[in-house]
Design an enzyme around this catalytic site. Structure first.
Site, mmCIF file in Angstrom:
data_model
loop_
_atom_site.group_PDB
_atom_site.id
_atom_site.type_symbol
_atom_site.label_atom_id
_atom_site.label_comp_id
_atom_site.label_asym_id
_atom_site.label_seq_id
_atom_site.Cartn_x
_atom_site.Cartn_y
_atom_site.Cartn_z
ATOM 1 N N LYS A 9 0.857 -1.198 0.000
ATOM 2 C CA LYS A 9 0.000 0.000 0.000
ATOM 3 C C LYS A 9 0.884 1.236 0.000
ATOM 4 O O LYS A 9 2.056 1.213 0.409
ATOM 5 C CB LYS A 9 -0.938 0.022 1.212
ATOM 6 C CG LYS A 9 -0.266 0.046 2.589
ATOM 7 C CD LYS A 9 0.173 1.398 3.072
ATOM 8 C CE LYS A 9 0.809 1.333 4.463
ATOM 9 N NZ LYS A 9 1.505 2.596 4.848
ATOM 10 N N MET A 93 11.173 -4.728 4.566
ATOM 11 C CA MET A 93 10.734 -4.447 5.935
ATOM 12 C C MET A 93 11.088 -3.008 6.294
ATOM 13 O O MET A 93 12.088 -2.465 5.850
ATOM 14 C CB MET A 93 11.399 -5.429 6.900
ATOM 15 C CG MET A 93 11.009 -6.878 6.659
ATOM 16 S SD MET A 93 11.849 -8.031 7.774
ATOM 17 C CE MET A 93 11.126 -7.547 9.353
ATOM 18 N N GLY A 94 10.239 -2.375 7.106
ATOM 19 C CA GLY A 94 10.483 -1.006 7.526
ATOM 20 C C GLY A 94 10.441 -0.010 6.399
ATOM 21 O O GLY A 94 11.139 1.004 6.428
ATOM 22 N N ALA A 95 9.589 -0.277 5.399
ATOM 23 C CA ALA A 95 9.546 0.583 4.219
ATOM 24 C C ALA A 95 8.311 1.473 4.167
ATOM 25 O O ALA A 95 8.190 2.313 3.275
ATOM 26 C CB ALA A 95 9.608 -0.270 2.949
ATOM 27 N N LEU A 97 5.332 0.365 3.503
ATOM 28 C CA LEU A 97 4.476 -0.172 2.444
ATOM 29 C C LEU A 97 3.487 -1.218 2.972
ATOM 30 O O LEU A 97 2.739 -1.803 2.186
ATOM 31 C CB LEU A 97 5.342 -0.786 1.336
ATOM 32 C CG LEU A 97 6.349 0.161 0.673
ATOM 33 C CD1 LEU A 97 7.207 -0.591 -0.350
ATOM 34 C CD2 LEU A 97 5.630 1.332 -0.005
ATOM 35 N N GLY A 98 3.500 -1.456 4.276
ATOM 36 C CA GLY A 98 2.499 -2.328 4.886
ATOM 37 C C GLY A 98 2.719 -3.809 4.666
ATOM 38 O O GLY A 98 1.750 -4.577 4.716
ATOM 39 N N SER A 101 1.561 -6.177 7.607
ATOM 40 C CA SER A 101 0.115 -6.042 7.780
ATOM 41 C C SER A 101 -0.641 -6.687 6.630
ATOM 42 O O SER A 101 -1.681 -7.330 6.836
ATOM 43 C CB SER A 101 -0.265 -4.559 7.884
ATOM 44 O OG SER A 101 0.290 -3.969 9.039
ATOM 45 N N SER A 102 -0.129 -6.509 5.409
ATOM 46 C CA SER A 102 -0.776 -7.116 4.257
ATOM 47 C C SER A 102 -0.699 -8.636 4.332
ATOM 48 O O SER A 102 -1.680 -9.338 4.014
ATOM 49 C CB SER A 102 -0.129 -6.621 2.972
ATOM 50 O OG SER A 102 -0.828 -7.093 1.837
ATOM 51 N N ASP A 134 -2.797 -1.202 10.438
ATOM 52 C CA ASP A 134 -3.005 -1.222 8.989
ATOM 53 C C ASP A 134 -3.735 -2.473 8.499
ATOM 54 O O ASP A 134 -4.202 -2.504 7.358
ATOM 55 C CB ASP A 134 -1.664 -1.136 8.251
ATOM 56 C CG ASP A 134 -1.033 0.244 8.327
ATOM 57 O OD1 ASP A 134 -1.706 1.186 8.793
ATOM 58 O OD2 ASP A 134 0.138 0.382 7.919
#
Length: 287
Positions: A9, A93-95, A97-98, A101-102, A134
């Site tokens: 996302k 990771m840690g971007a 962009l979810g 969570s996705s 998220d």
């Protein structure tokens, strides 16, 4: 085995309007699904075991969001089924962009079908909130105006676009950024009517240029490479950071234009360590 895309996302904007009595920050954002992400594979088991066959190095599989999501749903329904999970990880990771969570939301949606549970999307959103702020959005399954901590969702329509997403090798800690002295928490709240929805004839420039990301300044103060990536991308189209970083993105009218910008950006010596991807916007979650 069931194969499912867990899409990334983007936060088209991210305003922090205050801090709630429970300590969480009050947010407003528009979440945009992207047609690229992790791929998850699920194989139903009849013995109740939940196994992650692709654990991350030095990470206890029991803490993985896919395993936690599967156990949460299994416990909620008392299901006797289990599952083997394989994750093809693409979202850094840690971007912002979810990715985690996705993955969790895709697990809830896929196992609801695979285990033949028949739970409503609203029930799965409620379970998802126990896993992360998220997760309800990804279960909701369409682009949305978000409030609260991100769990209060209303649908919005965004124009077709291709996104160039650039991620420098930085792992931005959300908790760290939320406690930064450079973070502002006083943006005036808006309503969904203030957002230039595509269904009302708003242009792509109006929609993708709306608002700002209140976390961007705090992240860029701490991670100069994020600021460098955003400035470099801004030479091709207006760019901003997604979520709490470290990814930055820009919208383009066509795949060709996005890939041209990607090639030009990659030719710069400073971008040698940056990860980049071109992906289309997506209106609905594959599940």
């Amino acid at each position: 085995m069931t194969d499912c895309l867990a899409p990334a996302k983007l936060n088209l904007f991210l305003h922090i309007t205050g801090r709630r009595p429970d300590g969480y920050h009050a947010l407003q954002s528009v979440f945009q699904l992207v047609g690229w992400g992790d791929t998850l594979h699920f194989a139903r088991r009849d013995d109740g075991q939940i196994r992650l066959l692709t654990p991350l190095p030095d990470v206890d599989p029991e803490t993985d969001l896919t395993v936690r999501a599967a156990r949460l749903l299994q416990t909620y329904r008392g299901s006797h089924y289990g599952v083997d999970i394989v994750v093809e990880k693409r979202i850094p990771m840690g971007a912002g962009l979810g990715g985690g969570s996705s993955d969790a939301a895709t697990t809830l949606l896929a196992l609801n079908q695979l285990w033949e549970l028949g739970e409503s999307r609203e029930t799965l959103q409620g379970l998802g909130l126990k896993l992360g702020a998220d997760v309800p959005f990804f279960v909701y399954g369409r682009n949305a105006f978000a409030e609260g901590v991100g769990e209060l969702l209303q649908p919005v329509q965004t124009p077709e676009a291709w996104f160039l997403i650039v991620t420098p090798p930085v792992h931005a800690s959300t908790a760290e950024i939320f406690s930064s002295p450079h973070l502002t928490r006083s943006t005036k709240a808006i309503t969904i009517a203030d957002f230039p929805d595509a269904s009302s004839g708003a242009s792509a420039a109006e929609i993708y240029g709306f608002g700002w990301n209140d976390m961007q300044a705090a992240v860029e103060k701490q991670y100069a490479m994020v600021a460098e990536a955003r400035v470099s991308l801004s030479a091709f189209a207006p760019a901003r950071m997604s979520g709490s970083g470290a990814s930055v993105f820009a919208a383009f009218a066509s795949e060709h234009a996005a890939r041209e910008a990607q090639a030009a950006l990659q030719a710069q010596s400073s971008s040698a360590s940056w990860f980049s991807i071109v992906a289309p916007g997506m209106a609905n979650h594959p599940l």
